[in-house]
Write a protein that holds these residues in place. Structure first.
Motif, short mmCIF file in Angstrom:
data_model
loop_
_atom_site.label_atom_id
_atom_site.label_comp_id
_atom_site.label_asym_id
_atom_site.label_seq_id
_atom_site.Cartn_x
_atom_site.Cartn_y
_atom_site.Cartn_z
N GLN A 80 0.84 -1.19 0.00
CA GLN A 80 0.00 0.00 0.00
C GLN A 80 0.87 1.24 0.00
N ILE A 81 0.32 2.27 -0.60
CA ILE A 81 0.94 3.60 -0.61
C ILE A 81 -0.08 4.52 0.05
N THR A 82 0.38 5.37 0.96
CA THR A 82 -0.52 6.34 1.58
C THR A 82 0.00 7.75 1.34
N LEU A 83 -0.92 8.63 1.09
CA LEU A 83 -0.66 10.07 0.92
C LEU A 83 -1.63 10.79 1.84
N TYR A 84 -1.22 11.04 3.06
CA TYR A 84 -2.09 11.66 4.05
C TYR A 84 -1.50 12.99 4.49
N ALA A 97 1.54 17.07 3.21
CA ALA A 97 1.20 15.68 2.92
C ALA A 97 2.42 14.80 3.20
N GLU A 98 2.14 13.60 3.68
CA GLU A 98 3.21 12.65 4.00
C GLU A 98 3.03 11.38 3.19
N LEU A 99 4.10 10.91 2.59
CA LEU A 99 4.09 9.65 1.85
C LEU A 99 4.45 8.51 2.78
N GLY A 100 3.68 7.44 2.69
CA GLY A 100 3.99 6.22 3.42
C GLY A 100 3.91 5.04 2.48
N TRP A 108 9.58 -7.32 -1.97
CA TRP A 108 10.78 -6.49 -1.81
C TRP A 108 11.81 -6.85 -2.87
N GLY A 109 12.56 -5.84 -3.28
CA GLY A 109 13.69 -6.05 -4.18
C GLY A 109 13.32 -6.20 -5.64
N CYS A 110 12.07 -5.95 -6.00
CA CYS A 110 11.62 -6.10 -7.39
C CYS A 110 11.34 -4.77 -8.06
N GLY A 111 11.52 -3.66 -7.36
CA GLY A 111 11.26 -2.35 -7.93
C GLY A 111 9.80 -1.91 -7.86
N TYR A 112 8.94 -2.71 -7.22
CA TYR A 112 7.53 -2.37 -7.15
C TYR A 112 7.27 -1.10 -6.33
N ALA A 113 7.98 -0.95 -5.23
CA ALA A 113 7.76 0.22 -4.37
C ALA A 113 8.14 1.50 -5.11
N ALA A 114 9.24 1.48 -5.85
CA ALA A 114 9.64 2.66 -6.62
C ALA A 114 8.63 2.95 -7.72
N GLU A 115 8.17 1.92 -8.40
CA GLU A 115 7.19 2.09 -9.48
C GLU A 115 5.88 2.66 -8.92
N ALA A 116 5.39 2.09 -7.83
CA ALA A 116 4.14 2.56 -7.23
C ALA A 116 4.32 3.96 -6.62
N GLY A 117 5.43 4.19 -5.95
CA GLY A 117 5.69 5.49 -5.35
C GLY A 117 5.76 6.60 -6.38
N THR A 118 6.42 6.32 -7.49
CA THR A 118 6.51 7.31 -8.58
C THR A 118 5.12 7.62 -9.12
N VAL A 134 6.30 15.15 2.35
CA VAL A 134 7.35 14.81 3.30
C VAL A 134 7.35 13.31 3.53
N LEU A 135 8.44 12.83 4.10
CA LEU A 135 8.60 11.42 4.40
C LEU A 135 9.55 11.30 5.57
N ALA A 136 9.23 10.41 6.49
CA ALA A 136 10.13 10.13 7.61
C ALA A 136 10.33 8.62 7.70
N THR A 137 11.56 8.23 7.99
CA THR A 137 11.88 6.81 8.15
C THR A 137 13.08 6.69 9.09
#
Length: 178
Positions: A80-84, A97-100, A108-118, A134-137
């Motif tokens: 899931q991607i969140t934009l709150y 707004a914060e990205l989660g 993991w490791g397949c590039g899905y998070a980068a593709e979805a985040g973009t 913004v983003l915090a980690t």
């Protein structure tokens, strides 16, 4: 960030080369529980949530809160991607707004998070022109730090919270060149 009521929600599903970002559906319930109960996913989030509590508390259709996208690969939820709008746990965010993002370990490791985040950031830039994100980690979460950089977040500061060093970054939409 403009109030959510000013942008139609949910948007039409967002399609990328391999993924679909869409609102939650009843078929996602088991995968959302798996995601939130995963020790690997919860490692930098204060630990996994107890599966039995999730089973009792989660409705038949996971929350359809505006700003929440299910990341779908071939008909199955992988994350899931969140934009709150920042809710107060990050005073540094000042109402931005914060990205989660959370993904099942097998994704993991397949590039899905980068593709979805973009895709989510592109949608955000169109829906909320000129707004920053913004983003915090935790700095110990090397995967999240690499993803934040890949998505274009720039480090603003590091600070201590929740018993660990945190990384705080900011993203601004690209401005078209003349």
């Amino acid at each position: 960030m403009t109030e959510p009521e000013s942008v139609a929600w949910p948007p039409a599903p967002i399609k990328t080369e391999r993924l679909v970002l869409r609102e939650p559906e009843a078929r996602d319930r088991a995968a959302v529980i798996e995601l939130l109960a995963s020790p690997e996913v919860g490692n930098y989030l204060g630990g996994p949530q107890p599966r039995d509590e999730l089973e009792r508390a989660m409705p038949g259709v996971p929350s359809r809160r505006p700003g929440r996208f299910i990341v779908d690969l071939d008909g199955a939820m992988i994350g899931q991607i969140t934009l709150y709008r920042e809710t107060g746990h990050l005073r540094r965010a000042a109402g931005r707004a914060e990205l989660g993002y959370l993904f099942l370990p097998e994704a993991w490791g397949c590039g899905y998070a980068a593709e979805a985040g973009t895709a989510a950031l592109d949608w955000f830039a169109d829906a909320y022109p000129g707004e920053q994100m913004v983003l915090a980690t935790q700095t110990a979460n090397a995967r999240s730090m690499r993803l934040a950089a890949k998505l274009g977040f720039i480090e603003v500061e590091r600070y201590e919270a929740y018993g660990a060093e945190q990384w705080f970054g900011m993203w601004s939409p690209a401005t078209p060149s003349d």
